[in-house]
Scaffold this active site. Structure first.
Site, short mmCIF file in Angstrom:
data_model
loop_
_atom_site.label_atom_id
_atom_site.label_comp_id
_atom_site.label_asym_id
_atom_site.label_seq_id
_atom_site.Cartn_x
_atom_site.Cartn_y
_atom_site.Cartn_z
N TRP A 168 -3.66 -53.50 36.03
CA TRP A 168 -3.86 -54.86 35.54
C TRP A 168 -5.35 -55.04 35.28
O TRP A 168 -6.18 -54.79 36.16
CB TRP A 168 -3.41 -55.93 36.54
CG TRP A 168 -3.91 -57.27 36.10
CD1 TRP A 168 -3.53 -57.96 34.99
CD2 TRP A 168 -4.95 -58.05 36.70
NE1 TRP A 168 -4.27 -59.13 34.86
CE2 TRP A 168 -5.14 -59.20 35.91
CE3 TRP A 168 -5.75 -57.88 37.84
CZ2 TRP A 168 -6.10 -60.18 36.20
CZ3 TRP A 168 -6.70 -58.84 38.14
CH2 TRP A 168 -6.85 -59.99 37.33
N GLU A 181 0.62 -54.38 33.69
CA GLU A 181 0.95 -55.78 33.98
C GLU A 181 0.49 -56.72 32.87
O GLU A 181 -0.66 -56.69 32.45
CB GLU A 181 0.30 -56.19 35.32
CG GLU A 181 0.66 -57.60 35.77
CD GLU A 181 0.25 -57.86 37.21
OE1 GLU A 181 -0.34 -56.97 37.85
OE2 GLU A 181 0.52 -58.98 37.69
N LYS A 213 -0.16 -60.61 31.31
CA LYS A 213 -0.65 -61.88 31.87
C LYS A 213 -0.89 -62.91 30.77
O LYS A 213 -1.15 -62.58 29.63
CB LYS A 213 -1.93 -61.61 32.67
CG LYS A 213 -2.39 -62.84 33.44
CD LYS A 213 -3.27 -62.50 34.62
CE LYS A 213 -3.74 -63.81 35.22
NZ LYS A 213 -4.45 -63.67 36.46
N ASP A 249 5.01 -60.05 36.61
CA ASP A 249 4.53 -60.93 37.68
C ASP A 249 5.06 -62.31 37.36
O ASP A 249 4.80 -62.86 36.27
CB ASP A 249 3.00 -60.90 37.72
CG ASP A 249 2.41 -61.73 38.84
OD1 ASP A 249 2.84 -62.89 39.01
OD2 ASP A 249 1.51 -61.25 39.54
N HIS A 264 2.98 -65.10 35.69
CA HIS A 264 2.20 -64.83 34.48
C HIS A 264 2.81 -65.31 33.17
O HIS A 264 2.58 -64.70 32.13
CB HIS A 264 1.92 -63.32 34.39
CG HIS A 264 0.96 -62.85 35.43
ND1 HIS A 264 0.38 -61.61 35.41
CD2 HIS A 264 0.46 -63.48 36.51
CE1 HIS A 264 -0.42 -61.48 36.45
NE2 HIS A 264 -0.39 -62.59 37.14
N HIS A 305 6.22 -58.26 40.45
CA HIS A 305 5.26 -58.91 41.34
C HIS A 305 5.85 -60.29 41.64
O HIS A 305 5.72 -61.20 40.83
CB HIS A 305 3.89 -59.07 40.68
CG HIS A 305 3.05 -57.84 40.77
ND1 HIS A 305 1.72 -57.81 40.44
CD2 HIS A 305 3.36 -56.58 41.20
CE1 HIS A 305 1.25 -56.60 40.64
NE2 HIS A 305 2.22 -55.84 41.10
N ASP A 312 -0.93 -69.86 37.56
CA ASP A 312 -0.72 -68.61 38.31
C ASP A 312 -1.40 -68.73 39.68
O ASP A 312 -2.32 -67.99 39.99
CB ASP A 312 -1.31 -67.46 37.48
CG ASP A 312 -1.12 -66.11 38.13
OD1 ASP A 312 -0.12 -65.94 38.84
OD2 ASP A 312 -1.99 -65.25 37.92
N ASP A 330 -0.39 -68.17 42.71
CA ASP A 330 -0.09 -67.20 43.76
C ASP A 330 0.23 -67.85 45.10
O ASP A 330 -0.25 -67.41 46.15
CB ASP A 330 -1.21 -66.17 43.91
CG ASP A 330 -1.22 -65.18 42.75
OD1 ASP A 330 -0.21 -64.50 42.57
OD2 ASP A 330 -2.23 -65.11 42.03
N ASP A 381 3.20 -60.35 45.17
CA ASP A 381 1.83 -60.59 44.74
C ASP A 381 1.51 -62.07 44.87
O ASP A 381 1.73 -62.84 43.95
CB ASP A 381 1.61 -60.10 43.29
CG ASP A 381 0.14 -60.20 42.90
OD1 ASP A 381 -0.70 -60.40 43.80
OD2 ASP A 381 -0.17 -60.08 41.69
C1 RNT Z 1 -3.52 -60.82 38.70
C2 RNT Z 1 -2.40 -59.87 38.83
C3 RNT Z 1 -2.63 -58.68 39.74
C4 RNT Z 1 -3.39 -59.04 41.00
C5 RNT Z 1 -3.46 -57.94 42.01
C6 RNT Z 1 -4.46 -58.22 43.09
O1 RNT Z 1 -3.19 -61.95 38.03
O2 RNT Z 1 -1.26 -60.56 39.22
O3 RNT Z 1 -1.43 -58.08 40.01
O4 RNT Z 1 -2.86 -60.17 41.60
O5 RNT Z 1 -3.69 -56.76 41.41
ZN ZN Z 2 0.44 -59.41 39.79
#
Ligand code: RNT
Ligand code: ZN
Length: 432
Positions: free
Chosen positions: A201, A240, A242, A273, A276, A300, A308, A310, A340
């Protein structure tokens, strides 16, 4: 083990729930599910056999051991709850403790910045397999397999563009880093007799309008092609996608379209993810499309709140739908499940357990879906019946199955893990 002696290094003074009750409830649930053609024992077995890749960065807010510096590069951790893991021993202790509270054989997902650098500064283009040898050894002792991530954020050369940087010096630095990371993942995979999944990523993007959208993407694709040219059978690479990063709101080089196109043409694993995508987007609907064109998915599992953010994964509709789609697409064997999220505002180990258990709950719910009957209804055009059963399935005694799954695996059932976390906080994390 838990009910006799808890699998952890700490003493927990709680009265466990009555085993007999949990077993009884399970027996009733088993029958109830059997009546609609669902085998709960089989679902439990599948759940036990599905590892979740625990993200090491939940223990320390994505800081790592390279510079002990704040996180930068499009992502951010919020909160300053005490007890962050500060070194390799603390990260390991936290992961081992978290694992002891979870049923199933989980994996550990490392980032390059968590290497065992022995107090030396090792720049990203210098990292070697030897910096992960102690991890490989430790993981083996723990019975955990490893996954890996290159790290292109939180570095003076990160800027806004890494692998897509028109400046060849910067770009080559990150290409070298990512190539080395693939070799490390390969060593991990060979040591554990199972491929380590390495995620790429990069935060590359632009805060404001850019007139070079195509150019950076072209460069990114070229860099990736160079990185992937080396054949490394001990590992698998994933990329990944985003939507945007903090401070990089207008443009992301590795957008969904880019990553989907790249992975489809290169037969590469796509990293999905759940944070994202646009907030109104139905992320679960991507499963059945992507899997027609990419070989595998790396998930993720996260929880975006308005962006995003998290947040800690919970059992919500988005996550349930994601796992249901995976099972409905008969694709569990083509998905690698990882977490994640990074919440620094609450007990970090507590957050770890909540998110992992929630992920397991969602997968279990998906495994318990009366799919054969639902398909039968759908094929026969019985749409009222299909909707009715989908609705009724929501209130089947899934909780009894989940409790039994944990009991069977000698880990805390239900809220029993709360005092265990409190105890660890009192004895370990609060002393940091
Ligand atoms: C970031 C991505 C990625 C990170 C990790 C730490 O937006 O989701 O996967 O969160 O690599
Ligand atoms: Zn991620």
């Amino acid at each position: 083990m838990w009910r006799k002696t808890l699998k952890t290094t700490i003493t927990v003074t709680i009265i466990p729930m009555k085993e007999a009750l949990i077993k009884q409830s399970y027996e009733i649930a088993r029958e109830r599910y059997a009546a609609i053609g669902v085998d709960t024992d089989k679902a439990i077995q599948q759940l036990e056999q599905t590892p979740i890749s625990l993200h090491c960065w939940q223990t320390d807010d994505v800081v790592g051991f390279e510079r002990n510096d704040a996180l930068s590069g499009g992502i951010q951790t919020t909160g300053n709850y005490p007890g962050r893991a500060r070194n390799i021993d603390e990260v390991r202790a936290d992961v081992a403790f978290a694992k002891s509270l979870l049923a199933g054989n989980h994996r550990l997902n490392l980032h390059e910045i968590y290497g065992d650098f022995g107090g030396q500064f090792v720049d990203r283009d210098q990292v070697e397999i030897k910096h992960f040898e102690s991890w490989i050894q430790w993981a083996k002792e723990q019975g955990m397999k490893l996954d890996f991530n290159s790290t292109s954020f939180s570095h003076p050369k990160s800027g806004n563009l890494t692998l897509s940087n028109p400046d060849p010096a910067i770009r080559e630095f990150w290409i070298e880093h990512t190539k080395r990371c693939r070799r490390i993942a390969d060593a991990m995979g060979r040591a554990q007799g199972d491929p380590a999944i390495m995620n790429i990523w990069v935060h590359d993007g632009s805060k404001d309008l850019t007139v070079e959208r195509k150019r950076y993407r072209e460069i990114f694709a070229e860099s990736l092609d160079k990185i992937l040219a080396e054949d490394l059978p001990g590992m698998k690479t994933c990329l990944e996608a985003k939507l945007f990063g903090i401070g990089l709101e207008s443009y992301t080089v590795g957008s969904h379209d880019f990553v989907a196109g790249y992975c489809a043409t290169r037969k590469l694993m796509y990293t999905l993810d759940t944070g994202h995508y646009e907030q109104t987007e139905n992320v679960s609907d991507m499963v059945a499309s992507l899997l027609l064109f990419v070989p595998e998915l790396m998930l993720h599992v996260s929880r975006p709140i308005r962006w995003d953010s998290d947040h800690v994964t919970i059992m919500n509709d988005q996550t349930l739908d994601l796992f249901k789609e995976l099972i409905r697409a008969d694709a569990l064997h083509r998905a690698h499940i990882g977490l994640d999220y990074f919440d620094a505002s609450i007990n970090r180990i507590g957050a770890y357990i909540i998110g992992t258990r929630a992920t397991q709950k969602c997968l279990l719910q998906a495994l318990l879906e009366p799919l054969a009957k639902l398909r039968e209804y759908e094929d026969a055009g019985q749409n009222f019946e299909r909707l009715a059963l989908l609705e009724e399935a929501k209130s089947l005694p899934f909780g009894a199955v989940f409790d039994y799954f944990n009991l069977k695996n000698n880990v805390p059932v239900g809220e029993e893990f709360i005092p265990a976390i409190q105890e660890y906080e009192k004895n370990v994390t609060s002393k940091r």
